[in-house]
Design a protein around this motif. Structure first.
Motif, PDB file in Angstrom:
ATOM      1  N   GLU A  73       0.834  -1.206   0.000  1.00  0.00           N
ATOM      2  CA  GLU A  73       0.000   0.000   0.000  1.00  0.00           C
ATOM      3  C   GLU A  73       0.869   1.256   0.000  1.00  0.00           C
ATOM      4  N   LEU A  74       1.924   1.236   0.800  1.00  0.00           N
ATOM      5  CA  LEU A  74       2.833   2.383   0.820  1.00  0.00           C
ATOM      6  C   LEU A  74       3.524   2.546  -0.524  1.00  0.00           C
ATOM      7  N   ARG A  75       3.973   1.437  -1.098  1.00  0.00           N
ATOM      8  CA  ARG A  75       4.660   1.458  -2.408  1.00  0.00           C
ATOM      9  C   ARG A  75       3.748   2.070  -3.472  1.00  0.00           C
ATOM     10  N   GLN A  76       2.493   1.653  -3.481  1.00  0.00           N
ATOM     11  CA  GLN A  76       1.571   2.137  -4.510  1.00  0.00           C
ATOM     12  C   GLN A  76       1.167   3.591  -4.288  1.00  0.00           C
ATOM     13  N   TYR A  77       1.229   4.033  -3.049  1.00  0.00           N
ATOM     14  CA  TYR A  77       0.897   5.430  -2.753  1.00  0.00           C
ATOM     15  C   TYR A  77       2.087   6.341  -3.045  1.00  0.00           C
ATOM     16  N   SER A  78       3.272   5.938  -2.570  1.00  0.00           N
ATOM     17  CA  SER A  78       4.455   6.773  -2.733  1.00  0.00           C
ATOM     18  C   SER A  78       5.706   5.930  -2.460  1.00  0.00           C
ATOM     19  N   LYS A  79       6.417   5.567  -3.506  1.00  0.00           N
ATOM     20  CA  LYS A  79       7.604   4.706  -3.351  1.00  0.00           C
ATOM     21  C   LYS A  79       8.638   5.255  -2.368  1.00  0.00           C
ATOM     22  N   PRO A  80       8.835   6.581  -2.274  1.00  0.00           N
ATOM     23  CA  PRO A  80       9.821   7.086  -1.304  1.00  0.00           C
ATOM     24  C   PRO A  80       9.507   6.699   0.154  1.00  0.00           C
ATOM     25  N   LEU A  81       8.265   6.380   0.455  1.00  0.00           N
ATOM     26  CA  LEU A  81       7.940   5.947   1.811  1.00  0.00           C
ATOM     27  C   LEU A  81       8.706   4.688   2.201  1.00  0.00           C
ATOM     28  N   LEU A  82       8.987   3.840   1.222  1.00  0.00           N
ATOM     29  CA  LEU A  82       9.701   2.597   1.504  1.00  0.00           C
ATOM     30  C   LEU A  82      11.191   2.821   1.772  1.00  0.00           C
ATOM     31  N   GLN A  83      11.675   4.022   1.496  1.00  0.00           N
ATOM     32  CA  GLN A  83      13.082   4.335   1.762  1.00  0.00           C
ATOM     33  C   GLN A  83      13.309   4.755   3.210  1.00  0.00           C
ATOM     34  N   LYS A  84      12.237   5.024   3.925  1.00  0.00           N
ATOM     35  CA  LYS A  84      12.363   5.443   5.327  1.00  0.00           C
ATOM     36  C   LYS A  84      12.829   4.265   6.174  1.00  0.00           C
ATOM     37  N   PRO A  85      13.648   4.537   7.188  1.00  0.00           N
ATOM     38  CA  PRO A  85      14.022   3.457   8.107  1.00  0.00           C
ATOM     39  C   PRO A  85      12.753   2.841   8.699  1.00  0.00           C
ATOM     40  N   SER A  86      12.739   1.522   8.860  1.00  0.00           N
ATOM     41  CA  SER A  86      11.509   0.893   9.350  1.00  0.00           C
ATOM     42  C   SER A  86      11.800  -0.284  10.274  1.00  0.00           C
ATOM     43  N   LEU A  87      10.735  -0.688  10.948  1.00  0.00           N
ATOM     44  CA  LEU A  87      10.786  -1.728  11.954  1.00  0.00           C
ATOM     45  C   LEU A  87       9.467  -2.482  11.929  1.00  0.00           C
ATOM     46  N   LEU A  88       9.534  -3.794  12.088  1.00  0.00           N
ATOM     47  CA  LEU A  88       8.336  -4.622  12.216  1.00  0.00           C
ATOM     48  C   LEU A  88       8.142  -4.927  13.697  1.00  0.00           C
ATOM     49  N   VAL A  89       6.970  -4.565  14.221  1.00  0.00           N
ATOM     50  CA  VAL A  89       6.643  -4.822  15.624  1.00  0.00           C
ATOM     51  C   VAL A  89       5.505  -5.834  15.648  1.00  0.00           C
ATOM     52  N   LEU A  90       5.786  -7.002  16.182  1.00  0.00           N
ATOM     53  CA  LEU A  90       4.756  -8.027  16.330  1.00  0.00           C
ATOM     54  C   LEU A  90       4.182  -7.898  17.739  1.00  0.00           C
ATOM     55  N   THR A  91       2.886  -7.627  17.816  1.00  0.00           N
ATOM     56  CA  THR A  91       2.234  -7.313  19.084  1.00  0.00           C
ATOM     57  C   THR A  91       1.442  -8.499  19.626  1.00  0.00           C
ATOM     58  N   LYS A  92       0.981  -8.356  20.853  1.00  0.00           N
ATOM     59  CA  LYS A  92       0.104  -9.313  21.536  1.00  0.00           C
ATOM     60  C   LYS A  92       0.749 -10.673  21.758  1.00  0.00           C
ATOM     61  N   THR A  93       2.045 -10.668  22.063  1.00  0.00           N
ATOM     62  CA  THR A  93       2.717 -11.941  22.320  1.00  0.00           C
ATOM     63  C   THR A  93       2.159 -12.645  23.552  1.00  0.00           C
ATOM     64  N   ASP A  94       1.470 -11.903  24.403  1.00  0.00           N
ATOM     65  CA  ASP A  94       0.889 -12.498  25.611  1.00  0.00           C
ATOM     66  C   ASP A  94      -0.245 -13.467  25.306  1.00  0.00           C
ATOM     67  N   ILE A  95      -0.848 -13.363  24.133  1.00  0.00           N
ATOM     68  CA  ILE A  95      -1.948 -14.279  23.787  1.00  0.00           C
ATOM     69  C   ILE A  95      -1.587 -15.215  22.634  1.00  0.00           C
ATOM     70  N   ALA A  96      -0.329 -15.167  22.222  1.00  0.00           N
ATOM     71  CA  ALA A  96       0.114 -16.005  21.095  1.00  0.00           C
ATOM     72  C   ALA A  96       0.264 -17.457  21.523  1.00  0.00           C
TER      73      ALA A  96
END
Length: 143
Positions: A73-96
């Motif tokens: 979705e970000l790529r299709q909206y604006s490719k420069p958004l993908l150049q920003k530093p990023s992080l994947l946060v996986l949430t709710k590990t307490d119920i996994a």
């Protein structure tokens, strides 16, 4: 999606001298780049950020597919958004489940697993955010 109708801002204290602002910009769904849901409203806010963190529920049927959908979705909206530093946060590990908690992510994707309820890895998340901001600052200076 659709749990919050407007972006929320918060200040994160980091050590005694350094704070940073975090924007919670929810609601990105497949088709957001075409204006589906609150897509364009939220995507315009994302353009003003220095770094991105993708928060995905670890109990999602396929967290990596969801991650790829958001990136697409970000790529299709604006490719420069993908150049920003990023992080994947996986949430709710307490119920996994044990299987969900052991999900393997590519080493190329900076990832942290958290539980806001139990407080698991929240300090690690703050450190990762601070590193993202430093990366963004370096990128801006190089331009």
């Amino acid at each position: 999606p659709f749990t919050t109708l407007s972006p929320m801002l918060g200040i994160v204290p980091h050590y005694d001298y350094q704070n940073y602002v975090v924007a919670d910009i929810p609601g990105l769904i497949e088709g957001a780049h075409e204006g589906k849901g609150l897509g364009h409203q939220f995507l315009r806010h994302i353009e003003r950020t220095r770094a991105l963190a993708y928060l995905i529920d670890i109990t999602d049927e396929n967290p990596m597919d969801t991650y790829q959908t958001l990136k697409n979705e970000l790529r299709q909206y604006s490719k420069p958004l993908l150049q920003k530093p990023s992080l994947l946060v996986l949430t709710k590990t307490d119920i996994a489940t044990e299987e969900q908690a052991e999900i393997k992510i590519s080493k190329k994707i900076k990832t942290v697993k958290i539980s806001a309820v139990r407080g698991d890895n929240l300090n690690k998340l703050k450190e990762f955010f601070a590193a993202l901001i430093e990366d963004a600052d370096k990128m801006e200076k190089d331009e």
